[in-house]
Design a protein around this motif. Sequence first.
Motif, mmCIF file in Angstrom:
data_model
loop_
_atom_site.group_PDB
_atom_site.id
_atom_site.type_symbol
_atom_site.label_atom_id
_atom_site.label_comp_id
_atom_site.label_asym_id
_atom_site.label_seq_id
_atom_site.Cartn_x
_atom_site.Cartn_y
_atom_site.Cartn_z
ATOM 1 N N TRP A 113 -1.249 8.787 -2.242
ATOM 2 C CA TRP A 113 -2.247 7.719 -2.142
ATOM 3 C C TRP A 113 -2.333 7.176 -0.719
ATOM 4 O O TRP A 113 -3.412 6.819 -0.239
ATOM 5 C CB TRP A 113 -1.870 6.619 -3.130
ATOM 6 N N LEU A 114 -1.194 7.138 -0.022
ATOM 7 C CA LEU A 114 -1.162 6.663 1.357
ATOM 8 C C LEU A 114 -1.608 7.735 2.352
ATOM 9 O O LEU A 114 -1.770 7.434 3.540
ATOM 10 C CB LEU A 114 0.259 6.203 1.712
ATOM 11 N N THR A 128 6.734 8.903 -9.248
ATOM 12 C CA THR A 128 5.840 7.776 -8.974
ATOM 13 C C THR A 128 5.737 7.510 -7.487
ATOM 14 O O THR A 128 4.637 7.286 -6.952
ATOM 15 C CB THR A 128 6.345 6.510 -9.691
ATOM 16 N N PHE A 129 6.855 7.528 -6.777
ATOM 17 C CA PHE A 129 6.809 7.245 -5.350
ATOM 18 C C PHE A 129 6.146 8.382 -4.570
ATOM 19 O O PHE A 129 5.537 8.135 -3.521
ATOM 20 C CB PHE A 129 8.210 6.947 -4.813
ATOM 21 N N ASN A 130 6.230 9.595 -5.069
ATOM 22 C CA ASN A 130 5.502 10.681 -4.414
ATOM 23 C C ASN A 130 3.994 10.551 -4.665
ATOM 24 O O ASN A 130 3.187 10.955 -3.817
ATOM 25 C CB ASN A 130 6.029 12.032 -4.894
ATOM 26 N N SER A 131 3.624 9.973 -5.800
ATOM 27 C CA SER A 131 2.206 9.656 -6.029
ATOM 28 C C SER A 131 1.748 8.592 -5.029
ATOM 29 O O SER A 131 0.619 8.633 -4.537
ATOM 30 C CB SER A 131 2.000 9.157 -7.464
ATOM 31 N N LEU A 132 2.638 7.642 -4.740
ATOM 32 C CA LEU A 132 2.341 6.632 -3.730
ATOM 33 C C LEU A 132 2.157 7.276 -2.362
ATOM 34 O O LEU A 132 1.242 6.907 -1.611
ATOM 35 C CB LEU A 132 3.469 5.601 -3.694
ATOM 36 N N PHE A 190 -7.182 4.314 6.761
ATOM 37 C CA PHE A 190 -7.484 3.129 5.967
ATOM 38 C C PHE A 190 -8.755 2.465 6.466
ATOM 39 O O PHE A 190 -9.631 2.094 5.718
ATOM 40 C CB PHE A 190 -6.341 2.120 6.041
ATOM 41 N N GLY A 191 -8.820 2.273 7.797
ATOM 42 C CA GLY A 191 -9.984 1.607 8.384
ATOM 43 C C GLY A 191 -11.026 2.611 8.815
ATOM 44 O O GLY A 191 -11.120 2.970 9.986
ATOM 45 N N LYS A 192 -11.818 3.095 7.895
ATOM 46 C CA LYS A 192 -12.838 4.084 8.206
ATOM 47 C C LYS A 192 -14.018 3.475 8.945
ATOM 48 O O LYS A 192 -14.878 4.170 9.451
ATOM 49 C CB LYS A 192 -13.319 4.753 6.918
ATOM 50 N N ARG A 193 -14.039 2.138 8.995
ATOM 51 C CA ARG A 193 -15.142 1.472 9.675
ATOM 52 C C ARG A 193 -14.562 0.331 10.499
ATOM 53 O O ARG A 193 -13.492 -0.174 10.208
ATOM 54 C CB ARG A 193 -16.112 0.896 8.640
ATOM 55 N N ALA A 194 -15.283 -0.027 11.524
ATOM 56 C CA ALA A 194 -14.882 -1.180 12.311
ATOM 57 C C ALA A 194 -15.375 -2.428 11.616
ATOM 58 O O ALA A 194 -16.542 -2.521 11.244
ATOM 59 C CB ALA A 194 -15.473 -1.071 13.716
ATOM 60 N N VAL A 195 -14.499 -3.361 11.418
ATOM 61 C CA VAL A 195 -14.847 -4.607 10.743
ATOM 62 C C VAL A 195 -14.472 -5.784 11.627
ATOM 63 O O VAL A 195 -13.391 -5.790 12.201
ATOM 64 C CB VAL A 195 -14.116 -4.718 9.376
ATOM 65 N N ARG A 249 -8.845 -0.062 -7.531
ATOM 66 C CA ARG A 249 -7.705 0.856 -7.592
ATOM 67 C C ARG A 249 -7.640 1.806 -6.405
ATOM 68 O O ARG A 249 -6.595 2.394 -6.148
ATOM 69 C CB ARG A 249 -7.753 1.649 -8.908
ATOM 70 N N SER A 250 -8.737 1.973 -5.691
ATOM 71 C CA SER A 250 -8.711 2.880 -4.537
ATOM 72 C C SER A 250 -7.884 2.299 -3.395
ATOM 73 O O SER A 250 -7.317 3.045 -2.591
ATOM 74 C CB SER A 250 -10.141 3.163 -4.051
#
Length: 323
Positions: A278-279, A271-275, A318-323, A256-257
């Motif tokens: 989350w973003l 709901t969209f403000n919750s989105l 979103f990408g807190k790490r290099a993958v 869910r994260s």
Amino acid sequence: MVFAIPLCGLLVASALHMGAAGDEFERCTEDESALLQGRFSFKKSGNIQQEMTERSILANVEDTLNRGEHTDCNLCAHDWVIVLATGRSGSTSVLQMLNALPGFFIAGEHRGAIKNLMGFWREVFQTPGMPTNWAGKTDVVGFKNNTRSIGAWFHAARSKKHVLCTLQKAAQTLLGDIDGSIYTTLGFKEIRYDNKEALTFLTQLFPCARFVVNIRRNLKAQSHSAFWNQPGKRDEVLKVLKSESQTLRGWQAKDRSRRFLLELEDFSTHTFNSLLHWLGVTGCKYKQVAHANDDNSYNKLSAEALLAGTCSARKKSFGKRAV
């Protein structure tokens, strides 16, 4: 773009190839009704469509490999927001809501073209039943002096990361030619990734993406909407919708994260403000929800996405790490 091949024309060509073309093929038009018929009636006709689509998208893979852009790649170099939905669940409205945000470029559907990339990945790394004595030689040091060691499946070592980076680059071409300095959050929406294999591959291809899972609770109402409304196939349509919805819902619940459940019945500014939260978008709020494809249509817009305030330039998170 090579991906804009008319689906109906492909189905007719396939039917002619198989000697099965009849009046229903001749009347075929490129619309969602034809797409739905493809789900139920054209099981054997996908080979030509798949082959043509694979040729076009894999040409992008080959071009990327030739340019060496996979070297020292980072699968989290871009922020991705991907909307996975069932048909007629409000995903075009979600698409409009996200594209109202500055810095976001979320493309529309692409006929599930990433499934072709999944097929490429499967053939490279997951092909079962390969005879052990045919295995490719991956230690190529000195092979020039011992060509007898070269077997039918000869190749150098393959990097899963480099292959995935190349495939992600190919997937990005589905968005079109966009300015990366303006659009820092990329994505797309699609209604054709609804099985476990496809979902697993998407998480490999976009390991740092955020996924919005857009479905409906009222499947009966959904089954009567637009292309799902198929007289004589009510039970089959409901079965498909139930399966797709359960698969997406179960997949979302596992993380869910990074996976946001957005059901049509809950569409509201709240709901969209919750989105938005989350973003990680701050400084603005939605004050109106878009309503695209109203009244079972494909183009009627009864309300547009409206924002109040000044949205922050969201930091890459979103990408807190290099993958």
